[in-house]
Design a protein around this motif. Sequence first.
Motif, PDB file in Angstrom:
ATOM      1  N   ALA A   9       0.352  -1.369  -0.128  1.00  0.00           N
ATOM      2  CA  ALA A   9      -0.178   0.292  -0.629  1.00  0.00           C
ATOM      3  C   ALA A   9       0.678   1.302  -0.188  1.00  0.00           C
ATOM      4  CB  ALA A   9      -0.881  -0.466   1.268  1.00  0.00           C
ATOM      5  N   VAL A  12       2.167   2.320  -3.260  1.00  0.00           N
ATOM      6  CA  VAL A  12       0.630   2.430  -4.162  1.00  0.00           C
ATOM      7  C   VAL A  12       1.058   4.410  -3.653  1.00  0.00           C
ATOM      8  CG1 VAL A  12      -1.408   3.122  -4.800  1.00  0.00           C
ATOM      9  CG2 VAL A  12       0.176   1.115  -5.507  1.00  0.00           C
ATOM     10  N   LEU A  13       0.658   4.449  -2.576  1.00  0.00           N
ATOM     11  CA  LEU A  13       0.763   5.943  -1.956  1.00  0.00           C
ATOM     12  C   LEU A  13       1.684   6.287  -2.219  1.00  0.00           C
ATOM     13  CD1 LEU A  13      -1.400   5.044   1.119  1.00  0.00           C
ATOM     14  CD2 LEU A  13      -2.370   6.142  -0.771  1.00  0.00           C
ATOM     15  N   GLY A  17       1.184   7.010  -6.639  1.00  0.00           N
ATOM     16  CA  GLY A  17       0.406   7.906  -6.353  1.00  0.00           C
ATOM     17  C   GLY A  17       0.884   9.085  -6.459  1.00  0.00           C
ATOM     18  N   LEU A  59      -5.992  -0.010   0.709  1.00  0.00           N
ATOM     19  CA  LEU A  59      -6.304   1.649   0.009  1.00  0.00           C
ATOM     20  C   LEU A  59      -7.872   2.577  -0.351  1.00  0.00           C
ATOM     21  CD1 LEU A  59      -3.395   0.290  -2.643  1.00  0.00           C
ATOM     22  CD2 LEU A  59      -4.023   2.171  -0.804  1.00  0.00           C
ATOM     23  N   GLU A  60      -8.271   1.682  -0.266  1.00  0.00           N
ATOM     24  CA  GLU A  60      -9.806   2.411  -0.840  1.00  0.00           C
ATOM     25  C   GLU A  60     -10.401   2.897   0.886  1.00  0.00           C
ATOM     26  OE1 GLU A  60     -12.962   1.407  -2.130  1.00  0.00           O
ATOM     27  OE2 GLU A  60     -12.475  -0.487  -2.837  1.00  0.00           O
ATOM     28  N   ARG A  62      -8.749   5.329   1.594  1.00  0.00           N
ATOM     29  CA  ARG A  62      -7.355   6.034   1.371  1.00  0.00           C
ATOM     30  C   ARG A  62      -6.816   7.594   0.467  1.00  0.00           C
ATOM     31  NH1 ARG A  62      -2.167   4.666   4.489  1.00  0.00           N
ATOM     32  NH2 ARG A  62      -1.880   7.042   4.056  1.00  0.00           N
ATOM     33  N   TYR A  65      -7.384   6.784  -3.658  1.00  0.00           N
ATOM     34  CA  TYR A  65      -8.059   5.587  -4.383  1.00  0.00           C
ATOM     35  C   TYR A  65      -8.822   5.346  -3.673  1.00  0.00           C
ATOM     36  CZ  TYR A  65      -3.205   5.767  -6.062  1.00  0.00           C
ATOM     37  OH  TYR A  65      -2.907   6.424  -6.473  1.00  0.00           O
ATOM     38  N   ARG A  66      -9.679   6.203  -2.468  1.00  0.00           N
ATOM     39  CA  ARG A  66     -11.041   6.086  -0.889  1.00  0.00           C
ATOM     40  C   ARG A  66     -12.165   5.641  -2.268  1.00  0.00           C
ATOM     41  NH1 ARG A  66     -10.869  10.063   1.469  1.00  0.00           N
ATOM     42  NH2 ARG A  66     -10.071   9.435   3.285  1.00  0.00           N
ATOM     43  N   VAL A  69     -11.212   1.499  -5.979  1.00  0.00           N
ATOM     44  CA  VAL A  69     -10.961   0.465  -5.743  1.00  0.00           C
ATOM     45  C   VAL A  69     -11.385  -0.352  -6.635  1.00  0.00           C
ATOM     46  CG1 VAL A  69      -8.799  -0.710  -4.910  1.00  0.00           C
ATOM     47  CG2 VAL A  69      -9.046   0.858  -4.152  1.00  0.00           C
TER      48      VAL A  69
END
Length: 203
Positions: A9, A12-13, A17, A59-60, A62, A65-66, A69
Motif C-alpha cells: 500500500a 502505491v501511495l 500515487g 487503500l479503499e 485512503r 483511492y477512497r 479500487v
Amino acid sequence: MPTPASLVADLVLEQVGSRDDGDAPAGTPARDRRTVVLGIDGRSGAGKSTLASDVVTILERRSPYRGRVALVRLDDHYQGWTGLRAGAEAVRPVLAALGRGEAGSAPTWDWHRSAPGPVRVVPAPGRPHPRLVVVEGCGATLLHDHLDALAWLDEPEAMRRARAEAREGDVSSWWKTWARQEDEALALAAPYRYADLRLTASE
C-alpha cells in the motif's frame, strides 16, 4: 514491523500515487485521472489472494483511492488447469480500456462446469471508474506493460503446497501441471526484473 500489505500500500501511495497525481493538471476530476494498475504475482499458494484483499482494504480508505479500487483476480479468468497464460491475456483488454477511461470486459471461467463463464465488466455497472486496479494472480507479470507497480511473493514450495492443500484438499491432480505453466510465465516475463517489491507473505 510493517506487514506485507502495508508495504505494498505504501508503494502505491508514496511512489505510484504521487507520480499519478503529478501527471494530472490541478482540478482534474477524479474520473478523468489516469487509472493506476498494481500487479500482485507469485506461485500457487504464495499468499497472493490474501495480500490483495488486505491491500484493497487499506487503500479503499485512503486518498486518492477512497472508494475507487477495483480488484481483478486472475483465478476468475484462467481457462481451466492448462489456461494460465490465456487467462492472464484475457485481462489485457480490460486494462487497456481502463487506461482510456472506459469500462473493460473479459470472459470468466466456470470451474465447476469446466466451461466458459459469463463476461465480467470492470468497473461493475453502477460503480465509478477506478483510480486503482489491483490485478492478482499467477502470471500477472505477463501484463507488465500495463502495470505501474508489481509485488512478487516468494515462498518455499513446501509451504505453498501446504497452504494450497489446507485451502483445497488434495492438489496432486493439478499441482505439477500448474507449476509447469508458472515456469513458462516466469521465463516469458521474469518477475525479478519487473518487481518493485519482493516479499514473503509470512514476513
